[in-house]
Design an enzyme around this catalytic site. Structure first.
Site, mmCIF file in Angstrom:
data_model
loop_
_atom_site.group_PDB
_atom_site.id
_atom_site.type_symbol
_atom_site.label_atom_id
_atom_site.label_comp_id
_atom_site.label_asym_id
_atom_site.label_seq_id
_atom_site.Cartn_x
_atom_site.Cartn_y
_atom_site.Cartn_z
ATOM 1 N N GLY A 50 0.280 9.871 -2.121
ATOM 2 C CA GLY A 50 1.688 9.589 -2.369
ATOM 3 C C GLY A 50 2.125 9.980 -3.771
ATOM 4 O O GLY A 50 3.227 10.499 -3.967
ATOM 5 N N THR A 51 1.278 9.745 -4.748
ATOM 6 C CA THR A 51 1.638 10.059 -6.134
ATOM 7 C C THR A 51 1.879 11.556 -6.301
ATOM 8 O O THR A 51 2.878 11.981 -6.895
ATOM 9 C CB THR A 51 0.512 9.594 -7.085
ATOM 10 O OG1 THR A 51 0.327 8.192 -6.904
ATOM 11 C CG2 THR A 51 0.851 9.889 -8.527
ATOM 12 N N SER A 178 1.466 8.738 2.389
ATOM 13 C CA SER A 178 0.126 8.530 1.844
ATOM 14 C C SER A 178 -0.808 8.005 2.930
ATOM 15 O O SER A 178 -0.439 7.109 3.693
ATOM 16 C CB SER A 178 0.193 7.527 0.691
ATOM 17 O OG SER A 178 -1.119 7.164 0.303
ATOM 18 N N CYS A 304 0.441 -4.328 -11.352
ATOM 19 C CA CYS A 304 -0.897 -4.491 -10.800
ATOM 20 C C CYS A 304 -1.917 -3.546 -11.418
ATOM 21 O O CYS A 304 -2.950 -3.949 -11.923
ATOM 22 C CB CYS A 304 -0.837 -4.246 -9.302
ATOM 23 S SG CYS A 304 0.235 -2.868 -8.877
HETATM 24 C C1 LIG Z 1 1.143 3.497 -2.785
HETATM 25 C C2 LIG Z 1 2.453 4.109 -3.038
HETATM 26 C C3 LIG Z 1 2.554 5.357 -3.672
HETATM 27 C C4 LIG Z 1 1.356 6.091 -4.209
HETATM 28 O O1 LIG Z 1 0.541 6.594 -3.196
HETATM 29 P P1 LIG Z 1 -0.980 6.986 -3.536
HETATM 30 O O2 LIG Z 1 -1.460 7.648 -2.288
HETATM 31 O O3 LIG Z 1 -1.684 5.692 -3.814
HETATM 32 O O4 LIG Z 1 -0.957 7.890 -4.704
HETATM 33 C C5 LIG Z 1 3.807 5.902 -3.845
HETATM 34 N N1 LIG Z 1 4.902 5.265 -3.415
HETATM 35 C C6 LIG Z 1 4.860 4.065 -2.796
HETATM 36 C C7 LIG Z 1 6.118 3.434 -2.325
HETATM 37 C C8 LIG Z 1 3.622 3.453 -2.593
HETATM 38 O O5 LIG Z 1 3.590 2.257 -2.001
#
Ligand SMILES: *Cc1c(COP(=O)(O)O)cnc(C)c1O
Length: 366
Positions: A50-51, A178, A304
């Protein structure tokens, strides 16, 4: 994923059958992810999570559109992956408008409309919030972005697999996903990039993923993400209603047994699996540690990742004081949560709150 680790070592970019076997597995995963959000397979780019998806969407547009303008619109409750990326762009000379949210944690699309300027190049508003679960009016914002001809990115990491997602109906140009938020592996994710979207890649290299993301594909991670997407799609109509009923049971059970608690974002549309509970006169860290000793893993309204005690920017944005934010608990459910799990929390939390409140100098039993 196991066969990929133990038998199928091919590089998906190789022409030999060994490589093509890997490519077939990636193609299969791509269709599963595309199907989950109603995208075309060619619009799904695999990356590290997600990042990276948020970074590629925001930096990619910022870089490709900078001759058109340098104004970005986002909200005050985005995930750090969006928030810190936008803050970094501010340092590089971009201007960011940070849209506030209501006390229920909702963005008003009218505020987006009013923030638009001739030099606006990107709107980035998350679909569902990771702390309080509120679901934003993405379809309405999508219509505004389309009418203004401004790119629209939505961080869909929390919403994917929890609520139905249709990127066409939402009118998003980019949508982040993600793996580990849908029972898939960590370190695997995807970005939906609508056909025709012009964005500069973060990585330069061999031109993998249709030139959107260079680097030899993480085949095992991608296969795991694909299967997680397939299962999440099947669970939307079966598992999620069950999870929502459990979440409601949890909130009702706690409210009945503990006085002076509130559910943050309660009156807004919310994800079925998220509950953010504010416990007056109890300290969040204490609640987390006491619950941990009972085998219950939750988090609190302080940041966190760093273990820091900064109050959550999300809870601050919905009008909570730092003390209130520190007394907030985030409880997340999943397709694997059982009724026994819920009843256990309803059973142990009241005693924990009682003990912590006895220690609070402000708490007087009514
Ligand atoms: C967890 C999360 C991310 C980051 O995703 P990763 O795969 O951990 O890098 C980005 N946006 C939201 C809303 C998330 O909950």
């Amino acid at each position: 994923m196991m066969p990929v680790f133990t038998e199928h070592f091919g590089n998906a970019s190789s022409i030999h059958w060994f490589g093509q076997q890997a490519k077939t597995m990636i193609d299969d995963a791509r269709s599963k992810v595309a199907k989950l959000i109603n995208a075309e397979t060619s619009e799904i780019v695999f990356l590290s999570g997600g990042t990276e998806a948020d970074n590629l969407a925001i930096r990619g547009i910022a870089e490709s559109q900078k001759s058109r303008g340098k104004h970005i619109i986002t909200s005050q409750i985005e995930h750090h992956a969006v928030m810190h990326t936008c803050k970094d762009l501010e340092k590089q000379g971009y201007e960011v408008t940070w849209i506030p949210v209501s006390r229920d944690g909702l963005v008003d699309p009218g505020n987006i409309q009013r923030a638009l300027r001739p030099d606006s190049i990107l709107i980035s508003i998350m679909h569902a919030n990771n702390e309080i679960g509120t679901i934003q009016p993405i379809e309405e914002i999508g219509a505004i972005a389309e009418a203004a001809d401004v790119y629209f990115h939505s961080d869909g990491v929390q919403s994917t697999g929890k609520i139905p997602v249709d990127v066409r109906r939402l009118k998003v140009d980019m949508y982040s996903i993600s793996g580990h938020k849908i029972h898939g592996p960590k370190g695997a994710g995807a970005l939906f990039i609508r056909k025709g979207t012009i964005l500069k890649p973060l990585m330069t290299g061999g031109g993998h993923e249709r030139n959107r993301r260079s680097g030899t594909e993480n085949v095992a991670g991608i296969v795991g993400l694909g299967e997680a997407a397939r299962l999440a799609r099947l669970g939307l109509s079966t598992e999620m209603p069950r999870v929502e009923a459990l979440r409601n049971r949890l909130e009702a059970g706690l409210k009945a047994r503990i006085e002076m608690i509130h559910v943050n974002g309660e009156d807004a549309p919310r994800l079925p699996n998220t509950s953010n509970i504010m416990v007056d006169f109890a300290e969040g860290e204490g609640l987390v540690i006491s619950l941990d000793l009972k085998g219950v893993a939750v988090s609190t309204g302080s940041a966190c990742s760093s273990g820091s005690l900064e109050p959550s920017h999300v809870l601050t944005a919905i009008g909570k004081t730092p003390d209130e934010a520190h007394g907030s608990l985030r409880l997340s459910l999943s397709a694997l949560t059982t009724e026994e799990d819920i009843d256990y929390v309803i059973h142990v939390l009241p005693g924990i709150v009682e003990r912590l409140r006895e220690l609070s100098p402000y708490y007087k039993k009514v």
